[in-house]
Enzyme design. Structure first.
Site, PDB file in Angstrom:
ATOM      1  N   HIS A 253       0.817  -1.224   0.000  1.00 28.18           N
ATOM      2  CA  HIS A 253       0.000   0.000   0.000  1.00 28.18           C
ATOM      3  C   HIS A 253       0.846   1.268   0.000  1.00 28.18           C
ATOM      4  CE1 HIS A 253      -4.036  -1.702   0.416  1.00 28.18           C
ATOM      5  NE2 HIS A 253      -3.480  -2.654   1.123  1.00 28.18           N
ATOM      6  N   LEU A 278      -9.604  -9.380  -3.980  1.00 26.04           N
ATOM      7  CA  LEU A 278      -9.426  -8.012  -4.429  1.00 26.04           C
ATOM      8  C   LEU A 278      -8.289  -7.961  -5.436  1.00 26.04           C
ATOM      9  CD1 LEU A 278      -9.426  -6.473  -0.868  1.00 26.04           C
ATOM     10  CD2 LEU A 278     -11.272  -6.194  -2.527  1.00 26.04           C
ATOM     11  N   ASP A 318      -0.503  -5.313   5.696  1.00 24.92           N
ATOM     12  CA  ASP A 318      -1.554  -6.090   5.022  1.00 24.92           C
ATOM     13  C   ASP A 318      -1.400  -6.091   3.500  1.00 24.92           C
ATOM     14  OD1 ASP A 318      -2.066  -3.319   5.083  1.00 24.92           O
ATOM     15  OD2 ASP A 318      -4.114  -3.677   4.413  1.00 24.92           O
ATOM     16  N   GLU A 319      -2.034  -7.076   2.870  1.00 26.44           N
ATOM     17  CA  GLU A 319      -2.188  -7.137   1.406  1.00 26.44           C
ATOM     18  C   GLU A 319      -0.891  -6.827   0.654  1.00 26.44           C
ATOM     19  OE1 GLU A 319      -6.822  -6.110   0.667  1.00 26.44           O
ATOM     20  OE2 GLU A 319      -5.554  -4.367   1.044  1.00 26.44           O
ATOM     21  N   VAL A 320       0.160  -7.521   1.005  1.00 31.91           N
ATOM     22  CA  VAL A 320       1.454  -7.254   0.376  1.00 31.91           C
ATOM     23  C   VAL A 320       1.586  -8.079  -0.918  1.00 31.91           C
ATOM     24  CG1 VAL A 320       3.951  -7.437   0.640  1.00 31.91           C
ATOM     25  CG2 VAL A 320       2.526  -6.715   2.570  1.00 31.91           C
TER      26      VAL A 320
END
Lengths: 562, 562
Positions: A253, A278, A318-320
């Site tokens: 992010h 996602l 998160d979400e790496v």
């Protein structure tokens, strides 16, 4: 006239009206509340708050500011005469045992006792308890300035009661953030989780690295938070007993970081990985193999640690899009990074919060790490069980993504979810320190942030403050309707949640100030001013002219004599 | 310097910014538009709108008011210098062939031609076309006051392009309704379908039957629309070419009517019929067997017919709890009622619109009746086919219930739905006169009405105005983003619809005026006034004092001489 029938008061109601009832109760509901069928009238002209028995608090900014706020909130409506000839409540004494603490923290004491039976005393161990008690007191008073004899003992069930605001997908103007802090205080929420930057923009103005926002903000002049802005937020929150936990999410992010700092970020826009359903297109990850990255992080987080006084920083995780790295042929770089970065944070004497991925991927975590559980679709209860089993603390968020809206009374789902809903012993349950309602801003900006958030976040606020036995949504409904109207009266555009009905006051959802400011560009200043402003303006002008005439009176007299 | 590279203009953009591009195009998209790679600069100081060649329009209120509005909308921003040394557009000539029509109507002519190639002329057959053309013209101008040489021929695909607002489930203050009419005009929507009363409340103040709102409104003082209010709405809409079609829904949805008029309504609260998946608990139906009911209806609708000038009235007819009647042992009372009531409307020389139930239940309909299709779950296409087969006209609404919100780009669904999606010949297709976006207010009041409605209703607006071939939502997205920002700049809190991004200007979603008015109750007037207001106040005061001194100057001089 000590005892009154409640019906006497209720005759003032119009049909179907959600009227302030003196015993409907505050939101969130106190741990213990006793009403007596006896009433006071509060007279605006004579009523006073008094700080008693602790001289070191006579000048305590937190307490004085709070008293002034609640004085305004309570008396901002018209004053009715004491037609019912009730006894008057002349004052509320405030007794705080402790000193004038400066900053709210995870282990602050928010308990208080409000005794309107005999002593008319709000007592607490800390100033934070006094703040919470003042909010409760203000909610006990009805439209007619009548308050029941009431006895309340109250404390929060969970220490961490937060609201996440995302200022990166869309920028939120300062006025919105400040008003949101007001709303949080009305709800006894105590953590503003500021998800300040993300892939999309970097509105935080760093003193050391101004290029981050110069290049990474949507607009470096208008869509940024200056050091001055941040100070304003911190102070506003502090005075309301709200911690500001800032999140600088890394290593994923971070696309917007890379615009200002060369070689800091890998652009994974072309890597179209599907992650948790996602698409991560457009995401960035830090260049974790470069030494320069860690040099930057040390300096930058040094500034962050200094700017934000809270003991905790949220570091994301998160979400790496880790396949961006494996393309380089390296392995377990995510682990390497979290270890080195955790050390940087430790050296800055801060503790940290991470998103659940860091636990799931079995990465390094300092024993004092707090894990925020957010994935609603991967058995959050099971994840919570596992995290607490390993002795880490948990913040519960998976059921409270308020940006996900639908056409129904969705507050009931938020309300019914209990953070202790998982298999585990008492020690594990105690490791759940609270929860956060999250308002991600993909489809939200200043036009709909407050009305999207409130009063739905209030359902979470009661869940986190009140006893777990206060869980009957049907019973809570009229109290919730009343509280939503109260928030509206206080300027928060809290929307209807229980179907048709009404509140007494309107809140117009568009700033007339904004309009009139635009008009001023055209040189038309007073056209859009309210009548009252115009009247006041004329009155003051008139008074000034009379004053001037008085000053010149001898001269004029002389002239007349001639 | 006749030809410019577009890139020259685009260098002013910051990264990722949705900037006004001179050729991105207006919303809704015109039927025919041609851009030429040549530009004008519009100079605020010298630019003028000119009404030409039709002296009967020189005093036409509709035209003069519109020119004044668009002058404000276009020039309310700061003026940049003509740095690019472009030719200036000195004026836009407006030529209307017809007279100064007073009221918009179903068959008004909204077509126009905007020729900025040679003649700088906006021409139309009626004033309504001129209004639509002015809106388009205002949208062609970019932030730098630059406009392309453009040629537009435009007309609406559908004649009836509406927005339903429900002021009965929750009351909407006047300011919201007026601002909403502004937004409708920006979107070239031309019908405000005012669902003014319902089971829950009766805010319309009748001159003949004031008891209806006295007893039936949420609050008879604050939550009502007075005759004066209604006039304001009608005039505001008229000047924007918007028809006000009022709906007084009968015989169902009338519970609130019964509070003011004895024996008019049967309370079906106890009849807990499930109708179309909805519980009808709390609904009312008219007492259709009583003669007094028809006496009342004649008088009441006589007043309505007089108050609302449009040729059409919406008479409802939906969701009737007819088992309330059959309990009385009668049959086909619904039919009996619709027949008698249709006759009352006919005698008042009005035409009417009904909800689809009246067709479905095979009740009497005057041949000129328009049927509004709303049930999304019962094959609206098939219903539309059947209605048009019988020669009735249709308003399409089933796909456009905007109160039903979800977390996604739901505007795309609204945008993709075409009202001609049904089996039928050209005659049948022509009977679909348009559509309406509906905003029912069970969970909506003034706190979230505008941001819930806009810009999602804009998707419907383009579908109803533009060619059926303008249907690529991906292609429309940047133009839609730009238009949403334009609406925000104009004071409509239109929310983000395409994910992360930003607009240049903020709109604060809460009225500061409301706040400052509250503060005035405390006698604190200027604390919350803006700096600019304070400065102006001091400057004007200063000037007045200087003036006074000048007047008294001789006296003072005399004094000094002594």
């Amino acid at each position: 006239m000590p005892y009154m029938k409640r019906s006497l008061l209720l005759t003032r109601n119009t049909p179907e009206r959600v009227e302030l009832d003196t015993t409907i109760g505050p939101w969130p509901y106190p741990q213990r509340i006793e009403y007596y069928d006896d009433f006071y009238y509060i007279n605006r002209e004579t009523f006073r708050f008094k700080i008693v028995n602790n001289s070191q608090l006579f000048n305590c900014d937190i307490l004085l500011n709070a008293i002034s706020r609640y004085n305004d909130l309570i008396f901002n409506n018209f004053t009715l005469r004491n037609n019912l000839r009730l006894k008057e409540l002349h004052s509320l004494e405030i007794y705080v045992k402790g000193g004038c603490e400066q900053w709210p923290r995870l282990d602050m004491d928010e308990s208080y006792t409000l005794d309107l039976l005999q002593k008319n005393l709000l007592s607490s161990r800390s100033v934070w308890g006094a703040l919470r008690g003042l909010e409760t007191f203000s909610q006990l008073i009805d439209k007619n300035f009548i308050i029941n004899k009431t006895y309340i003992e109250d404390f929060p069930r969970f220490a961490h009661r937060g609201l996440l605001v995302d200022t990166a997908r869309h920028y939120m103007p300062m006025s919105i953030l400040l008003r949101n802090l007001d709303a949080m205080a009305y709800n006894k929420l105590n953590v503003f989780h500021w998800h300040i930057v993300d892939d999309n923009s970097f509105p935080f103005v760093s003193k050391l690295f101004p290029q981050l926002s110069d290049k990474g903000a949507y607009n470096k002049h208008t869509h940024v938070y200056t050091p001055e802005n941040v100070k304003t937020i911190l102070e506003y929150a502090r005075l309301r007993g709200i911690r500001v936990i800032v999140e600088f999410d890394t290593p994923g992010h971070t696309l917007a970081w890379g615009k200002g700092i060369k070689d800091l970020v890998l652009d994974c826009s072309s890597v179209s990985k599907q992650y948790s359903g996602l698409s991560l297109k457009g995401s960035g990850v830090l260049q974790v193999t470069k030494e320069s990255t860690y040099d930057f992080l040390k300096k930058f987080f040094g500034e962050i640690a200094e700017t934000f006084p809270d003991e905790y920083i949220h570091i994301g995780g998160d979400e790496v899009a880790s396949e961006c790295w494996t393309n380089n042929g390296q392995e377990n770089l995510y682990q390497l990074y979290m270890k080195r970065f955790a050390n940087i944070i430790k050296e800055l004497r801060k503790k940290y919060i991470v998103w659940q991925e860091v636990f799931e991927e079995d990465l390094y975590m300092h024993p004092e790490t707090i894990v925020q559980v957010w994935k609603s679709w991967t058995q959050p209860e099971e994840v919570t069980r596992m995290i607490t089993e390993r002795g880490f603390r948990v913040i519960s968020s998976a059921s409270w993504y308020l940006d996900m809206i639908s056409y129904k009374k969705d507050w009931i789902d938020y309300y019914k979810y209990d953070p202790h809903t998982f298999y585990g012993n008492q020690t594990q349950k105690n490791l759940v320190i609270g929860g956060e309602a999250c308002v991600w801003s993909e489809y939200i900006d200043e036009t709909n942030f407050l009305s999207r958030t409130w009063p739905r976040a209030s359902a979470v606020a009661e869940r986190l403050w009140s006893s777990k036995h206060v869980a009957d949504s049907e019973k809570a409904s009229p109290r919730f309707d009343r509280f939503r109207c109260l928030m509206k009266e206080r300027g928060i555009p809290a929307h209807p949640i229980n179907g048709p009905g009404f509140c007494e006051h309107f809140v117009l959802p568009i700033s007339d100030k904004w309009f009139s400011e635009k008009q001023q560009h055209n040189g038309v200043v007073f056209v859009y001013a309210s009548k009252a402003t115009l009247t006041s303006f004329l009155v003051v002008c008139g008074l000034l002219m009379i004053l001037l005439l008085l000053v010149l009176r001898p001269t004029i007299k002389q002239l007349v004599r001639k």
